[in-house]
Write a protein that holds these residues in place. Structure first.
Motif, short mmCIF file in Angstrom:
data_model
loop_
_atom_site.label_atom_id
_atom_site.label_comp_id
_atom_site.label_asym_id
_atom_site.label_seq_id
_atom_site.Cartn_x
_atom_site.Cartn_y
_atom_site.Cartn_z
N GLU A 249 0.83 -1.21 0.00
CA GLU A 249 0.00 0.00 0.00
C GLU A 249 0.86 1.26 0.00
O GLU A 249 0.51 2.27 -0.64
N ALA A 250 1.99 1.23 0.70
CA ALA A 250 2.90 2.38 0.67
C ALA A 250 3.43 2.60 -0.74
O ALA A 250 3.52 3.74 -1.21
N LEU A 251 3.77 1.52 -1.44
CA LEU A 251 4.26 1.64 -2.81
C LEU A 251 3.15 2.05 -3.77
O LEU A 251 3.43 2.61 -4.83
N ARG A 252 1.91 1.76 -3.43
CA ARG A 252 0.81 2.23 -4.27
C ARG A 252 0.60 3.73 -4.08
O ARG A 252 0.56 4.50 -5.05
N LEU A 253 0.45 4.16 -2.85
CA LEU A 253 0.18 5.57 -2.58
C LEU A 253 1.36 6.47 -2.93
O LEU A 253 1.16 7.58 -3.45
N TYR A 254 2.56 6.00 -2.65
CA TYR A 254 3.75 6.83 -2.84
C TYR A 254 4.83 6.05 -3.58
O TYR A 254 5.87 5.72 -3.01
N PRO A 255 4.60 5.73 -4.86
CA PRO A 255 5.63 5.01 -5.61
C PRO A 255 6.89 5.87 -5.73
O PRO A 255 6.85 6.97 -6.26
N THR A 256 7.99 5.35 -5.23
CA THR A 256 9.24 6.12 -5.24
C THR A 256 9.61 6.53 -6.66
O THR A 256 10.04 7.66 -6.89
N ALA A 257 9.45 5.60 -7.60
CA ALA A 257 9.62 5.94 -9.02
C ALA A 257 8.28 6.50 -9.51
O ALA A 257 7.47 5.79 -10.10
N TRP A 258 8.06 7.78 -9.25
CA TRP A 258 6.75 8.39 -9.48
C TRP A 258 6.44 8.57 -10.96
O TRP A 258 5.29 8.80 -11.34
N ARG A 259 7.46 8.47 -11.82
CA ARG A 259 7.23 8.51 -13.25
C ARG A 259 8.29 7.66 -13.95
O ARG A 259 9.39 7.46 -13.44
N LEU A 260 7.92 7.13 -15.11
CA LEU A 260 8.82 6.35 -15.94
C LEU A 260 8.88 7.02 -17.30
O LEU A 260 7.84 7.41 -17.85
#
Length: 381
Positions: A249-260
């Motif tokens: 859930e942390a990776l869903r809400l705040y994906p560290t790689a916010w853009r590709l």
């Protein structure tokens, strides 16, 4: 391309608001196509038609990726290096926390997670025999990964530290030879790449591996621990299953790689939008992970949604990308996050003090500035 501001959070929010009002990809004011639809994003990332240049965040020199066959072997070597080490067994959490805590007993956001994960992955990055290289890696983490990729302190002034560190790494690597019995760490891995690479090339690849291994994992660890404390997961009763859902859930809400980012190799259409050869396509991972068309109450923190995720949610979950450019060590990264998060939250009570509610967006999407304080939980008698 646009990392000339200290934080991109206002721009990211504006792009996502625009995406919510549009049916399909659209162009940002500087010309890049913004994709916020999961199916279109997967078509770009998996790229069965060969419409995009081959890309790797791990194995590239400048903007040019290493040849596919070299990348494939390097990815396999990376997995073998990770498998050589029993990191959970060798890691001393109390010692690491004491080293990354400031003089006021606080863990500073946008710093502590990266510094702790650097210690966690130390055997993987460079064995103790590489004393000089370890010193240079520590300098790189402090002066580039933290200062530039996370915080943004080096903006608008000449940044001489990273080239100097790379030159130092190149000098050290030039003195070493690849081991004959297989790579034991990332130093061995870059030494074992094809002979046509210069020491400076190998130094750059080592830096990229450190950023990918330490930077992304460290920032995510901060999010997981912060959210865990805020939602009552800092208890001896917390289970591994709860931590697994918390990490997802942390990776869903705040994906560290916010853009590709991908670069078009041919002119083609994406979900009705025309892209010309050489143009950039920005896949908004953060936007896709918060789409109301896929996620119930998308802005809410809800780890229980991962007990029975739908097929659409699985397809829309892209924290590590997809396709050939996907992080080859994503399984190890998740295991490390689950292990470290459980260690911290199981054995400590926490208090979080953010200075603002807004995440900090640079190369990585980091928690807001502030600090977390941990207090060791009483040990059962």
């Amino acid at each position: 391309m646009f990392l000339d501001r200290k934080s991109l959070w206002p721009h990211l929010r504006r792009w996502e608001e625009q995406a919510a009002d549009r049916d399909g990809p659209f162009r940002l004011r500087f010309g890049t196509l913004f994709v916020a639809d999961a199916d279109a994003a997967r078509d770009v990332l998996v790229d069965p038609a060969g419409n995009y240049l081959s890309q790797s965040g791990f194995f590239r020199l400048g903007r040019k990726s290493l040849p596919d066959e070299v990348r494939s072997e390097a990815s396999r070597a990376l997995l073998r290096v990770l498998a050589r080490h029993d990191l959970p067994e060798s890691f001393d959490l109390d010692s690491a926390l004491s080293e990354v805590t400031d003089r006021h007993g606080r863990l500073r956001h946008q710093h502590w997670g990266v510094e702790l994960v650097r210690r966690y992955f130390a055997p993987v990055i460079a064995h103790r025999r590489h004393t000089e290289i370890n010193v240079l890696v520590d300098a790189y983490v402090t002066s580039s990964v933290v200062a530039d990729d996370i915080v943004g302190h080096v903006l608008r002034r000449s940044h001489r530290t990273v080239p100097a560190i790379r030159a130092g790494l190149a000098e050290q690597l030039d003195r070493l030879r690849a081991p004959e019995d297989g790579a034991q760490d990332l130093v061995d891995l870059v030494l074992g790449l094809p002979a046509g690479l210069t020491p400076a090339d190998r130094a750059q690849l080592l830096q990229r591996l450190v950023l990918s291994t330490v930077g992304f994992t460290g920032v995510t660890l901060e999010w997981v621990v912060m959210l865990g404390i805020q939602h009552g997961y800092d208890t001896p009763a917390v289970t591994h299953a709860q931590i697994q859902r918390l990490v997802r859930e942390a990776l869903r809400l705040y994906p560290t790689a916010w853009r590709l980012i991908r670069v078009a190799a041919t002119a083609h259409d994406i979900a009705g939008a025309r892209v010309q050869e050489g143009e950039h396509v920005l896949i908004g991972t953060h936007a896709i992970h918060r789409s109301a068309a896929v996620w119930d109450s998308p802005l809410d923190f809800c780890p229980s949604r991962w007990e029975q995720p739908t097929d659409a949610q699985r397809r829309s979950y892209l924290p590590f990308g997809k396709g050939d450019g996907m992080c080859p060590a994503n399984g190890f990264a998740v295991k490390a996050l689950e292990h470290l998060s459980h260690l911290v939250l199981h054995s400590h009570r926490g208090h979080v003090r953010p200075r603002t509610r807004k995440p900090h967006v640079r190369t990585l999407l980091a928690p807001p500035a502030g600090w977390t304080r941990l207090t060791a939980a009483p040990r059962p008698e």
